[in-house]
Scaffold this motif. Structure first.
Motif, short mmCIF file in Angstrom:
data_model
loop_
_atom_site.label_atom_id
_atom_site.label_comp_id
_atom_site.label_asym_id
_atom_site.label_seq_id
_atom_site.Cartn_x
_atom_site.Cartn_y
_atom_site.Cartn_z
N ILE A 215 0.84 -1.20 0.00
CA ILE A 215 0.00 0.00 0.00
C ILE A 215 0.87 1.25 0.00
CG2 ILE A 215 -1.70 1.33 1.30
CD1 ILE A 215 -2.89 -1.28 2.27
N LEU A 216 1.91 1.25 0.82
CA LEU A 216 2.82 2.39 0.85
C LEU A 216 3.46 2.61 -0.52
CD1 LEU A 216 4.18 4.63 2.49
CD2 LEU A 216 5.95 2.98 3.14
N GLN A 217 3.88 1.52 -1.16
CA GLN A 217 4.47 1.62 -2.49
C GLN A 217 3.48 2.21 -3.49
OE1 GLN A 217 5.59 -2.14 -4.24
NE2 GLN A 217 6.35 -1.21 -6.12
N ALA A 218 2.24 1.77 -3.42
CA ALA A 218 1.21 2.26 -4.34
C ALA A 218 0.98 3.76 -4.16
CB ALA A 218 -0.09 1.51 -4.12
N LEU A 219 0.94 4.22 -2.92
CA LEU A 219 0.66 5.63 -2.66
C LEU A 219 1.86 6.51 -2.99
CD1 LEU A 219 -1.48 5.38 0.60
CD2 LEU A 219 -2.21 5.41 -1.80
N LYS A 220 3.03 5.92 -3.05
CA LYS A 220 4.19 6.66 -3.56
C LYS A 220 4.13 6.74 -5.09
CE LYS A 220 7.51 5.71 0.17
NZ LYS A 220 8.80 5.05 0.53
N ARG A 221 3.74 5.64 -5.69
CA ARG A 221 3.68 5.59 -7.16
C ARG A 221 2.57 6.47 -7.73
NH1 ARG A 221 4.26 -0.69 -8.88
NH2 ARG A 221 3.31 0.18 -10.78
N SER A 222 1.60 6.83 -6.91
CA SER A 222 0.49 7.66 -7.41
C SER A 222 0.98 9.00 -7.93
CB SER A 222 -0.57 7.86 -6.31
OG SER A 222 -0.04 8.66 -5.26
N SER A 223 2.06 9.54 -7.35
CA SER A 223 2.58 10.82 -7.83
C SER A 223 3.67 10.64 -8.87
CB SER A 223 3.10 11.66 -6.65
OG SER A 223 4.20 11.02 -6.01
N GLU A 224 3.92 9.40 -9.26
CA GLU A 224 4.93 9.12 -10.27
C GLU A 224 4.29 8.62 -11.57
OE1 GLU A 224 7.38 6.32 -8.24
OE2 GLU A 224 8.07 7.78 -6.75
N GLU A 225 3.24 7.80 -11.43
CA GLU A 225 2.62 7.23 -12.62
C GLU A 225 1.11 7.15 -12.51
OE1 GLU A 225 2.75 2.51 -11.99
OE2 GLU A 225 4.73 3.43 -12.03
N GLY A 226 0.57 7.56 -11.37
CA GLY A 226 -0.86 7.41 -11.12
C GLY A 226 -1.64 8.70 -11.26
N THR A 227 -2.68 8.83 -10.46
CA THR A 227 -3.60 9.97 -10.59
C THR A 227 -2.96 11.29 -10.21
OG1 THR A 227 -4.44 9.54 -8.36
CG2 THR A 227 -5.64 8.54 -10.20
N LEU A 228 -1.84 11.26 -9.50
CA LEU A 228 -1.20 12.50 -9.05
C LEU A 228 0.10 12.80 -9.80
CD1 LEU A 228 -1.69 11.96 -5.20
CD2 LEU A 228 -3.13 13.27 -6.77
N LYS A 229 0.26 12.23 -10.98
CA LYS A 229 1.54 12.37 -11.68
C LYS A 229 1.79 13.79 -12.18
CE LYS A 229 -0.34 10.57 -16.05
NZ LYS A 229 -0.24 9.47 -17.04
N ARG A 230 0.77 14.65 -12.17
CA ARG A 230 0.99 16.05 -12.54
C ARG A 230 1.64 16.85 -11.42
NH1 ARG A 230 -3.36 18.76 -12.86
NH2 ARG A 230 -2.49 20.49 -14.05
N LEU A 231 1.74 16.26 -10.25
CA LEU A 231 2.45 16.93 -9.15
C LEU A 231 3.94 17.01 -9.48
CD1 LEU A 231 1.10 15.63 -5.72
CD2 LEU A 231 1.39 18.01 -6.38
N ARG A 232 4.54 18.16 -9.18
CA ARG A 232 5.98 18.32 -9.40
C ARG A 232 6.78 17.76 -8.22
NH1 ARG A 232 4.24 23.53 -10.80
NH2 ARG A 232 5.23 24.38 -8.93
N PHE A 233 6.09 17.34 -7.17
CA PHE A 233 6.74 16.86 -5.96
C PHE A 233 6.33 15.40 -5.72
CE2 PHE A 233 6.18 21.38 -5.69
CZ PHE A 233 7.40 21.84 -5.22
N LYS A 234 7.25 14.60 -5.25
CA LYS A 234 6.97 13.21 -4.93
C LYS A 234 6.40 13.13 -3.52
CE LYS A 234 8.61 12.19 -8.92
NZ LYS A 234 7.63 12.05 -10.03
N ILE A 235 5.21 12.58 -3.42
CA ILE A 235 4.53 12.49 -2.13
C ILE A 235 4.03 11.06 -1.91
CG2 ILE A 235 3.77 14.90 -2.33
CD1 ILE A 235 0.90 13.74 -2.78
N ILE A 236 3.53 10.82 -0.73
CA ILE A 236 2.68 9.66 -0.45
C ILE A 236 1.26 10.22 -0.52
CG2 ILE A 236 2.03 7.91 1.24
CD1 ILE A 236 4.83 8.35 2.51
N GLY A 237 0.43 9.72 -1.43
CA GLY A 237 -0.86 10.39 -1.55
C GLY A 237 -1.93 9.58 -2.23
N LYS A 238 -3.14 10.04 -2.04
CA LYS A 238 -4.33 9.42 -2.67
C LYS A 238 -5.32 10.52 -3.03
CE LYS A 238 -7.08 6.15 -4.08
NZ LYS A 238 -7.61 7.07 -5.13
#
Length: 292
Positions: A215-238
């Motif tokens: 789950i932690l890995q998935a929420l990190k990947r969300s800002s890299e390839e998921g729904t939050l990939k438009r963020l310029r910052f790498k976060i843990i997020g949903k």
């Protein structure tokens, strides 16, 4: 010197000076930690929020975990008001799936059936081949519906009640309402920003333990390839989108996050009413995270 008083010995005077100097050094070096949200930050962040809330009323909550200092901006009436939580409820389903050792493979083609019920993903072209990590990072509706078909409502409700006072109605695990409710899109389940901010802080602690590494890995990947990939910052997020229950084609938009990804210092929640998916929360946090 006044009569009847004596100056302290020179060695004591030197010691006092050294102690005072040491205290000043502590204040100088650690003042950013003791005062995480400066007036300058609060002013600029509030301006960034106001630019969006002119069209989409909302709220921003940030907590500095190093000091427990919390800052809130926006419409304070939203703090306790309840709204559909949308895809944030996939966090509950994902944790239950890990507890029950479920991690099925699934191909999302944009539409699917569960029994007599037909469902669509939020992207009609589909997400392709998925497992739990990629499905949570991309917030795939159909993958989570498949998971829910293997999870009982009783177990889902018990997992939910680890974080929230329930008030959920009883229902059959095959009921259509169960599927919508566990996707955060049924009026029987509404939560306030205050409740979800508290939930996020507890959930974040839980998923940083070994059993929930996926789950932690998935929420990190969300800002890299998921729904939050438009963020310029790498976060843990949903991210979360939910029916606004007011206007067609308008959704309420949520974002739960922690920054930076490793050893997060800040946790935050963004909520906008009648927005366009997760676009507005991402735009806001692109500005705000750059100020921290």
């Amino acid at each position: 010197m006044r009569a009847g008083t004596e100056a302290p010995p020179l060695s004591d005077q030197i010691l006092i000076c050294n102690v005072n100097y040491f205290i000043l050094l502590i204040i100088f070096f650690f003042s950013p930690i003791l005062h995480a949200f400066s007036p300058q930050f609060e002013g600029k962040a509030a301006q960034a929020l106001e630019r969006i809330t002119q069209q989409h009323p909302g709220i921003l909550m940030i907590k500095d975990l190093s000091t427990s200092q919390e800052w809130v901006a926006g419409d304070s009436a939203f703090l306790e008001k309840k709204f559909l939580p949308g895809s944030l409820m996939k966090l509950i389903t994902a944790k239950l799936a890990v507890d029950q050792k479920l991690n099925p493979s699934f191909k999302c083609v944009g539409r699917s059936r569960i029994g007599p019920h037909k469902f669509y993903c939020w992207t009609r072209k589909g997400h392709g081949d998925l497992n739990l990590v990629s499905a949570l990072a991309k917030s795939c509706n159909l993958y989570f519906l498949k998971l829910l078909s293997q999870l009982s409502f009783k177990d889902w409700k018990a997992n939910f009640e680890q974080y929230f006072s329930s008030g959920l109605p009883s229902m059959d695990s095959n009921a259509l309402q169960y599927y919508y409710l566990s996707l955060g899109d049924d009026a029987a389940l509404k939560l306030s920003p205050r409740e979800l901010f508290s939930f996020w802080q507890k959930y974040l602690k839980d998923i940083q333990t070994a059993p929930y590494a996926d789950i932690l890995q998935a929420l990190k990947r969300s800002s890299e390839e998921g729904t939050l990939k438009r963020l310029r910052f790498k976060i843990i997020g949903k991210s979360g989108t939910a029916d606004s229950l007011k206007k067609s084609y308008k959704t309420d938009a949520w974002l739960l996050g922690a920054y930076p990804q490793e050893n997060p210092r800040y946790v935050f929640l963004v909520f906008f009413r009648e927005a366009y998916g997760f676009r507005e929360p991402v735009d806001l946090m692109n500005e705000v995270l750059g100020m921290l």
